[in-house]
Design a protein around this motif. Structure first.
Motif, PDB file in Angstrom:
ATOM      1  N   GLU A  43     -95.749  18.031 -19.136  1.00  0.00           N
ATOM      2  CA  GLU A  43     -96.208  17.772 -17.768  1.00  0.00           C
ATOM      3  C   GLU A  43     -95.030  17.727 -16.796  1.00  0.00           C
ATOM      4  O   GLU A  43     -95.090  18.279 -15.703  1.00  0.00           O
ATOM      5  CB  GLU A  43     -96.975  16.454 -17.703  1.00  0.00           C
ATOM      6  CG  GLU A  43     -97.504  16.148 -16.315  1.00  0.00           C
ATOM      7  CD  GLU A  43     -98.290  14.857 -16.290  1.00  0.00           C
ATOM      8  OE1 GLU A  43     -97.804  13.896 -15.645  1.00  0.00           O
ATOM      9  OE2 GLU A  43     -99.352  14.817 -16.913  1.00  0.00           O
ATOM     10  N   HIS A  46     -93.809  21.183 -16.315  1.00  0.00           N
ATOM     11  CA  HIS A  46     -94.792  21.951 -15.557  1.00  0.00           C
ATOM     12  C   HIS A  46     -94.771  21.564 -14.087  1.00  0.00           C
ATOM     13  O   HIS A  46     -94.668  22.426 -13.209  1.00  0.00           O
ATOM     14  CB  HIS A  46     -96.181  21.724 -16.156  1.00  0.00           C
ATOM     15  CG  HIS A  46     -97.219  22.625 -15.608  1.00  0.00           C
ATOM     16  ND1 HIS A  46     -98.225  22.172 -14.801  1.00  0.00           N
ATOM     17  CD2 HIS A  46     -97.418  23.953 -15.746  1.00  0.00           C
ATOM     18  CE1 HIS A  46     -98.993  23.194 -14.473  1.00  0.00           C
ATOM     19  NE2 HIS A  46     -98.529  24.278 -15.030  1.00  0.00           N
ATOM     20  N   GLU A  50     -91.084  23.496 -13.018  1.00  0.00           N
ATOM     21  CA  GLU A  50     -91.666  24.758 -12.556  1.00  0.00           C
ATOM     22  C   GLU A  50     -91.730  24.814 -11.030  1.00  0.00           C
ATOM     23  O   GLU A  50     -91.386  25.819 -10.427  1.00  0.00           O
ATOM     24  CB  GLU A  50     -93.075  24.955 -13.134  1.00  0.00           C
ATOM     25  CG  GLU A  50     -93.117  25.285 -14.596  1.00  0.00           C
ATOM     26  CD  GLU A  50     -92.566  26.654 -14.928  1.00  0.00           C
ATOM     27  OE1 GLU A  50     -92.652  27.582 -14.103  1.00  0.00           O
ATOM     28  OE2 GLU A  50     -92.013  26.787 -16.024  1.00  0.00           O
ATOM     29  N   ALA A  85     -94.173  30.039 -16.463  1.00  0.00           N
ATOM     30  CA  ALA A  85     -95.257  29.256 -15.861  1.00  0.00           C
ATOM     31  C   ALA A  85     -96.549  29.451 -16.653  1.00  0.00           C
ATOM     32  O   ALA A  85     -97.270  28.478 -16.942  1.00  0.00           O
ATOM     33  CB  ALA A  85     -95.453  29.654 -14.401  1.00  0.00           C
ATOM     34  N   THR A  88     -96.206  27.704 -20.056  1.00  0.00           N
ATOM     35  CA  THR A  88     -96.316  26.259 -19.877  1.00  0.00           C
ATOM     36  C   THR A  88     -97.768  25.859 -19.656  1.00  0.00           C
ATOM     37  O   THR A  88     -98.235  24.870 -20.237  1.00  0.00           O
ATOM     38  CB  THR A  88     -95.420  25.790 -18.712  1.00  0.00           C
ATOM     39  OG1 THR A  88     -94.074  26.205 -18.977  1.00  0.00           O
ATOM     40  CG2 THR A  88     -95.456  24.283 -18.546  1.00  0.00           C
ATOM     41  N   ASP A  89     -98.488  26.616 -18.838  1.00  0.00           N
ATOM     42  CA  ASP A  89     -99.924  26.350 -18.632  1.00  0.00           C
ATOM     43  C   ASP A  89    -100.679  26.401 -19.950  1.00  0.00           C
ATOM     44  O   ASP A  89    -101.475  25.513 -20.256  1.00  0.00           O
ATOM     45  CB  ASP A  89    -100.541  27.383 -17.678  1.00  0.00           C
ATOM     46  CG  ASP A  89    -100.257  27.101 -16.222  1.00  0.00           C
ATOM     47  OD1 ASP A  89     -99.870  25.965 -15.889  1.00  0.00           O
ATOM     48  OD2 ASP A  89    -100.423  28.041 -15.421  1.00  0.00           O
ATOM     49  N   ALA A  92     -99.718  23.460 -22.174  1.00  0.00           N
ATOM     50  CA  ALA A  92    -100.291  22.226 -21.627  1.00  0.00           C
ATOM     51  C   ALA A  92    -101.786  22.149 -21.931  1.00  0.00           C
ATOM     52  O   ALA A  92    -102.304  21.070 -22.274  1.00  0.00           O
ATOM     53  CB  ALA A  92    -100.042  22.149 -20.118  1.00  0.00           C
TER      54      ALA A  92
END
Length: 179
Positions: A43, A46, A50, A85, A88-89, A92
């Motif tokens: 988190e 992110h 990011e 990105a 990471t999404d 997550a």
């Protein structure tokens, strides 16, 4: 100087990646792991890294690209930032599913964690070894002045700043233990 600040942030990210590697090793050895701690790290990466860290880099990189007409390395960085990105999404979302008791095979999670850490490390290494030296070689004092006009410092770092947000207190304590 701006690159020194970004370099320091790379150090912070690296410290978080070390913890993720320790969690990966624990998973591979069949030991229990704290998925909430992993979630806190992802988190942070992110939301802060990011949004804040990459946006600062992008100001410098885009300026370099425009001024020195370099469509190679800097264009590759844009693509990497976009891919990181998305990665990471995805990671997550996987963590969210695990924390909501979804059944995800441990080997699938370990593979995603390994890919996440590996890609993050490769990105940091690429910037440190290739991009920063390139910028240092070409940028003049006037270039730094121009970039400084566009460069906007983000709000206080919610983990590594002077005061960590309550959301990151547990992670900050974990970092202090491993220091």
């Amino acid at each position: 100087m701006m690159l020194e600040k970004i370099h320091a942030e790379h150090g912070y990210i690296n410290r978080l990646l070390i913890i993720l590697e320790q969690k990966l090793n624990a998973i591979q050895q069949g030991q229990p792991v704290n998925y909430s701690l992993i979630k806190d790290i992802v988190e942070y990466l992110h939301k802060h890294a990011e949004c804040c860290h990459h946006s600062k880099e992008d100001v410098i990189y885009h300026y370099y690209q425009q001024k020195y007409a370099d469509q190679g390395v800097m264009k590759e960085l844009d693509i990497e930032h976009q891919e990181l990105a998305l990665l990471t999404d995805d990671f997550a979302n996987t963590l969210d599913m695990i924390l909501m008791d979804a059944v995800i095979p441990l080997d699938v999670f370990a593979d995603k964690l390994n890919q996440f850490v590996t890609r993050q490390r490769m990105h940091l290494e690429f910037e440190e070894k290739y991009v920063f030296p390139l910028i240092r070689r070409h940028f003049t004092t006037q270039d730094w002045v121009e970039v400084g006009k566009q460069y906007q410092e983000c709000e206080c770092d919610p983990l590594f700043g002077e005061q960590a947000l309550p959301r990151y207190q547990r992670l900050r304590a974990r970092l202090a233990e491993s220091a």
